[in-house]
Design an enzyme around this catalytic site. Structure first.
Site, PDB file in Angstrom:
ATOM      1  N   GLY A  14       0.855  -1.179   0.000  1.00 12.55           N
ATOM      2  CA  GLY A  14       0.000   0.000   0.000  1.00 12.55           C
ATOM      3  C   GLY A  14       0.890   1.226   0.000  1.00 12.55           C
ATOM      4  O   GLY A  14       1.991   1.213  -0.547  1.00 12.55           O
ATOM      5  N   CYS A  15       0.441   2.263   0.633  1.00 12.93           N
ATOM      6  CA  CYS A  15       1.206   3.508   0.681  1.00 12.93           C
ATOM      7  C   CYS A  15       2.503   3.315   1.459  1.00 12.93           C
ATOM      8  O   CYS A  15       2.502   2.761   2.555  1.00 12.93           O
ATOM      9  CB  CYS A  15       0.351   4.595   1.327  1.00 12.93           C
ATOM     10  SG  CYS A  15       1.196   6.176   1.436  1.00 12.93           S
ATOM     11  N   PHE A  16       3.603   3.774   0.899  1.00 15.87           N
ATOM     12  CA  PHE A  16       4.894   3.586   1.576  1.00 15.87           C
ATOM     13  C   PHE A  16       4.992   4.339   2.891  1.00 15.87           C
ATOM     14  O   PHE A  16       5.792   3.998   3.748  1.00 15.87           O
ATOM     15  CB  PHE A  16       6.085   3.902   0.684  1.00 15.87           C
ATOM     16  CG  PHE A  16       6.021   5.123  -0.188  1.00 15.87           C
ATOM     17  CD1 PHE A  16       5.458   6.314   0.213  1.00 15.87           C
ATOM     18  CD2 PHE A  16       6.561   5.067  -1.462  1.00 15.87           C
ATOM     19  CE1 PHE A  16       5.426   7.433  -0.607  1.00 15.87           C
ATOM     20  CE2 PHE A  16       6.537   6.168  -2.303  1.00 15.87           C
ATOM     21  CZ  PHE A  16       5.970   7.363  -1.869  1.00 15.87           C
ATOM     22  N   TRP A  17       4.173   5.349   3.102  1.00 16.66           N
ATOM     23  CA  TRP A  17       4.210   6.088   4.369  1.00 16.66           C
ATOM     24  C   TRP A  17       3.906   5.172   5.551  1.00 16.66           C
ATOM     25  O   TRP A  17       4.480   5.317   6.625  1.00 16.66           O
ATOM     26  CB  TRP A  17       3.207   7.224   4.358  1.00 16.66           C
ATOM     27  CG  TRP A  17       3.386   8.256   3.306  1.00 16.66           C
ATOM     28  CD1 TRP A  17       4.527   8.556   2.602  1.00 16.66           C
ATOM     29  CD2 TRP A  17       2.388   9.153   2.823  1.00 16.66           C
ATOM     30  NE1 TRP A  17       4.292   9.573   1.720  1.00 16.66           N
ATOM     31  CE2 TRP A  17       2.976   9.968   1.834  1.00 16.66           C
ATOM     32  CE3 TRP A  17       1.043   9.345   3.127  1.00 16.66           C
ATOM     33  CZ2 TRP A  17       2.275  10.952   1.156  1.00 16.66           C
ATOM     34  CZ3 TRP A  17       0.345  10.335   2.451  1.00 16.66           C
ATOM     35  CH2 TRP A  17       0.959  11.127   1.477  1.00 16.66           C
ATOM     36  N   TYR A 158      -4.251  11.409   7.329  1.00 24.12           N
ATOM     37  CA  TYR A 158      -3.812  10.074   6.930  1.00 24.12           C
ATOM     38  C   TYR A 158      -2.980   9.432   8.041  1.00 24.12           C
ATOM     39  O   TYR A 158      -3.140   8.247   8.338  1.00 24.12           O
ATOM     40  CB  TYR A 158      -3.011  10.137   5.626  1.00 24.12           C
ATOM     41  CG  TYR A 158      -2.741   8.790   5.018  1.00 24.12           C
ATOM     42  CD1 TYR A 158      -3.632   8.224   4.114  1.00 24.12           C
ATOM     43  CD2 TYR A 158      -1.595   8.075   5.338  1.00 24.12           C
ATOM     44  CE1 TYR A 158      -3.401   6.976   3.553  1.00 24.12           C
ATOM     45  CE2 TYR A 158      -1.352   6.822   4.785  1.00 24.12           C
ATOM     46  CZ  TYR A 158      -2.253   6.287   3.894  1.00 24.12           C
ATOM     47  OH  TYR A 158      -2.020   5.044   3.347  1.00 24.12           O
TER      48      TYR A 158
END
Length: 183
Positions: A14-17, A158
């Site tokens: 998913g999102c690398f964050w 987020y």
């Protein structure tokens, strides 16, 4: 002075964050770089191009860790329990092949370990695991604003609603592997 045995792990979920924030709390983890890998379009991609889903790249993190402190296998177990490895090209609201669950192996030994971890963890999930296990190709570092995102933006929505629950889950499941600090 202790000798370090530095190795690298490259994964996407998913999102690398999110996964960057998770690994930032793990003992033995040093450098974490958000980036892109696994694409079919030549050249250095931009975040905008990645988000289009047309380059074939996945959002990933490349983690440098001390194998004398934490094993590659343990890092993969943390990875597999920090996201849903049963959803194809999707993590929460993030949809597209750029958000796929993927382990990019740096060598044959990593590939063998990754395949074992996927097999060992499969019974704990109701649906089949769809995590891709592939050889690492070219890795591209993401733009500066994507590095250390959680620590630089903790009050952003987020971070509050997506990343914080992942960190809470990490604390519950892997407390023995966390750095000695309050997250």
């Amino acid at each position: 002075m202790e000798n370090k045995k530095l190795e690298q792990l490259t994964v996407g979920c998913g999102c690398f964050w999110c996964i960057e924030a998770v690994y930032d709390h793990v003992k033995g983890v040093g450098k974490i770089v958000s980036g892109y890998s696994g694409g079919t379009v030549p050249g250095r991609p931009t975040y905008r191009e990645i988000c289009s889903g047309l380059t074939g790249h996945a959002e990933v993190v490349q983690v440098t860790f001390d194998a004398n402190v934490i094993s590659y296998k343990d890092l993969l177990i943390i990875f597999m329990t920090s996201h849903d490895p049963t959803t194809l090209n999707r993590q929460g609201a993030d949809v597209g092949s750029q958000y796929r669950s993927v382990i990019f192996c740096h060598n044959d030994a990593q590939k063998e370990i990754a395949e074992v971890v996927v097999k060992e963890i499969a019974p704990y999930f109701e649906n089949p695991i769809v995590t891709e296990v592939s050889e690492l190709g070219e890795f591209f570092e993401a733009e500066a604003e994507h590095q250390n995102f959680y620590n630089n933006n903790k009050r952003q929505g987020y971070c509050t609603y997506v990343i914080e629950p992942k960190l809470t889950n990490l604390r519950k499941l892997h407390a023995d592997k966390l750095k000695n600090r309050v997250a």
